[in-house]
Design a protein around this motif. Structure first.
Motif, PDB file in Angstrom:
ATOM      1  N   ASP A  23      -8.298  -0.454  -2.914  1.00 38.05           N
ATOM      2  CA  ASP A  23      -8.569   0.392  -1.746  1.00 38.05           C
ATOM      3  C   ASP A  23      -8.220  -0.326  -0.445  1.00 38.05           C
ATOM      4  N   ALA A  24      -8.445  -1.633  -0.398  1.00 35.14           N
ATOM      5  CA  ALA A  24      -8.105  -2.405   0.801  1.00 35.14           C
ATOM      6  C   ALA A  24      -6.602  -2.389   1.030  1.00 35.14           C
ATOM      7  N   ARG A  25      -5.829  -2.561  -0.043  1.00 37.91           N
ATOM      8  CA  ARG A  25      -4.371  -2.523   0.098  1.00 37.91           C
ATOM      9  C   ARG A  25      -3.912  -1.154   0.608  1.00 37.91           C
ATOM     10  N   GLU A  26      -4.481  -0.095   0.053  1.00 37.30           N
ATOM     11  CA  GLU A  26      -4.092   1.258   0.453  1.00 37.30           C
ATOM     12  C   GLU A  26      -4.486   1.560   1.892  1.00 37.30           C
ATOM     13  N   SER A  27      -5.681   1.143   2.296  1.00 36.47           N
ATOM     14  CA  SER A  27      -6.148   1.376   3.665  1.00 36.47           C
ATOM     15  C   SER A  27      -5.253   0.657   4.676  1.00 36.47           C
ATOM     16  N   ALA A  28      -4.888  -0.578   4.369  1.00 34.74           N
ATOM     17  CA  ALA A  28      -4.019  -1.335   5.270  1.00 34.74           C
ATOM     18  C   ALA A  28      -2.619  -0.723   5.297  1.00 34.74           C
ATOM     19  N   SER A  34       0.065  -5.036   5.940  1.00 38.12           N
ATOM     20  CA  SER A  34       0.049  -5.519   4.561  1.00 38.12           C
ATOM     21  C   SER A  34      -1.131  -6.467   4.394  1.00 38.12           C
ATOM     22  N   VAL A  35      -1.523  -6.675   3.147  1.00 41.12           N
ATOM     23  CA  VAL A  35      -2.695  -7.495   2.846  1.00 41.12           C
ATOM     24  C   VAL A  35      -2.290  -8.614   1.906  1.00 41.12           C
ATOM     25  N   GLU A  36      -2.794  -9.810   2.177  1.00 44.30           N
ATOM     26  CA  GLU A  36      -2.594 -10.963   1.304  1.00 44.30           C
ATOM     27  C   GLU A  36      -3.935 -11.643   1.075  1.00 44.30           C
ATOM     28  N   ALA A  37      -4.051 -12.277  -0.080  1.00 42.86           N
ATOM     29  CA  ALA A  37      -5.264 -13.024  -0.410  1.00 42.86           C
ATOM     30  C   ALA A  37      -4.874 -14.473  -0.673  1.00 42.86           C
ATOM     31  N   PRO A  38      -5.189 -15.389   0.253  1.00 34.52           N
ATOM     32  CA  PRO A  38      -4.847 -16.796   0.057  1.00 34.52           C
ATOM     33  C   PRO A  38      -5.424 -17.329  -1.251  1.00 34.52           C
ATOM     34  N   GLY A  39      -4.604 -18.025  -2.001  1.00 31.15           N
ATOM     35  CA  GLY A  39      -5.065 -18.627  -3.253  1.00 31.15           C
ATOM     36  C   GLY A  39      -5.150 -17.650  -4.410  1.00 31.15           C
ATOM     37  N   ARG A  40      -4.719 -16.430  -4.234  1.00 34.70           N
ATOM     38  CA  ARG A  40      -4.765 -15.427  -5.307  1.00 34.70           C
ATOM     39  C   ARG A  40      -3.372 -14.851  -5.536  1.00 34.70           C
TER      40      ARG A  40
END
Length: 117
Positions: A23-28, A34-40
């Motif tokens: 949902d966070a990716r879609e909302s952004a 765009s969304v990134e997760a450091p270390g993931r």
């Protein structure tokens, strides 16, 4: 910056904390971010992990196509594994030999003998 240009060049960062990763990716994405997760490195495939922190903060105006960094945690009912390395020192070999009543239990104190292999 004029109000007209701020509408075309910048967007406000949505609140992603509390959302599942999908949902966070879609909302952004809906706002041109765009969304990134450091270390993931598997973030693109994360679905039920929840966003627990984000940068920039919600409401911050950023240029369109900017990256919002998020940090994830497992959802309720999912568990982190905790500490998995051996802890020391280990207890001495032999185990419990006998159990005694608390000190000051009086004359009725008795000794229970336990054995261990």
């Amino acid at each position: 910056m004029t109000p007209e240009s701020s509408r075309t060049s910048g967007v406000r960062v949505p609140r992603l904390v509390g959302l599942m990763a999908v949902d966070a990716r879609e909302s952004a994405r809906a706002r041109g971010l765009s969304v990134e997760a450091p270390g993931r490195p598997d973030f693109r495939h994360a679905i039920v992990d929840y966003v627990v922190r984000q940068y920039p903060q919600p409401g911050t105006e950023v240029p369109r196509h900017s990256v919002v960094h998020v940090w994830l945690d497992f959802g309720e009912g999912e568990g982190g594994g905790g500490v998995r390395e051996p802890r020391g020192p280990l207890p001495p070999p032999g185990g419990l030999r006998c159990e005694r009543d608390e000190p000051g239990a009086g004359a009725a104190a008795r000794v229970v003998v336990l054995s261990s292999p």
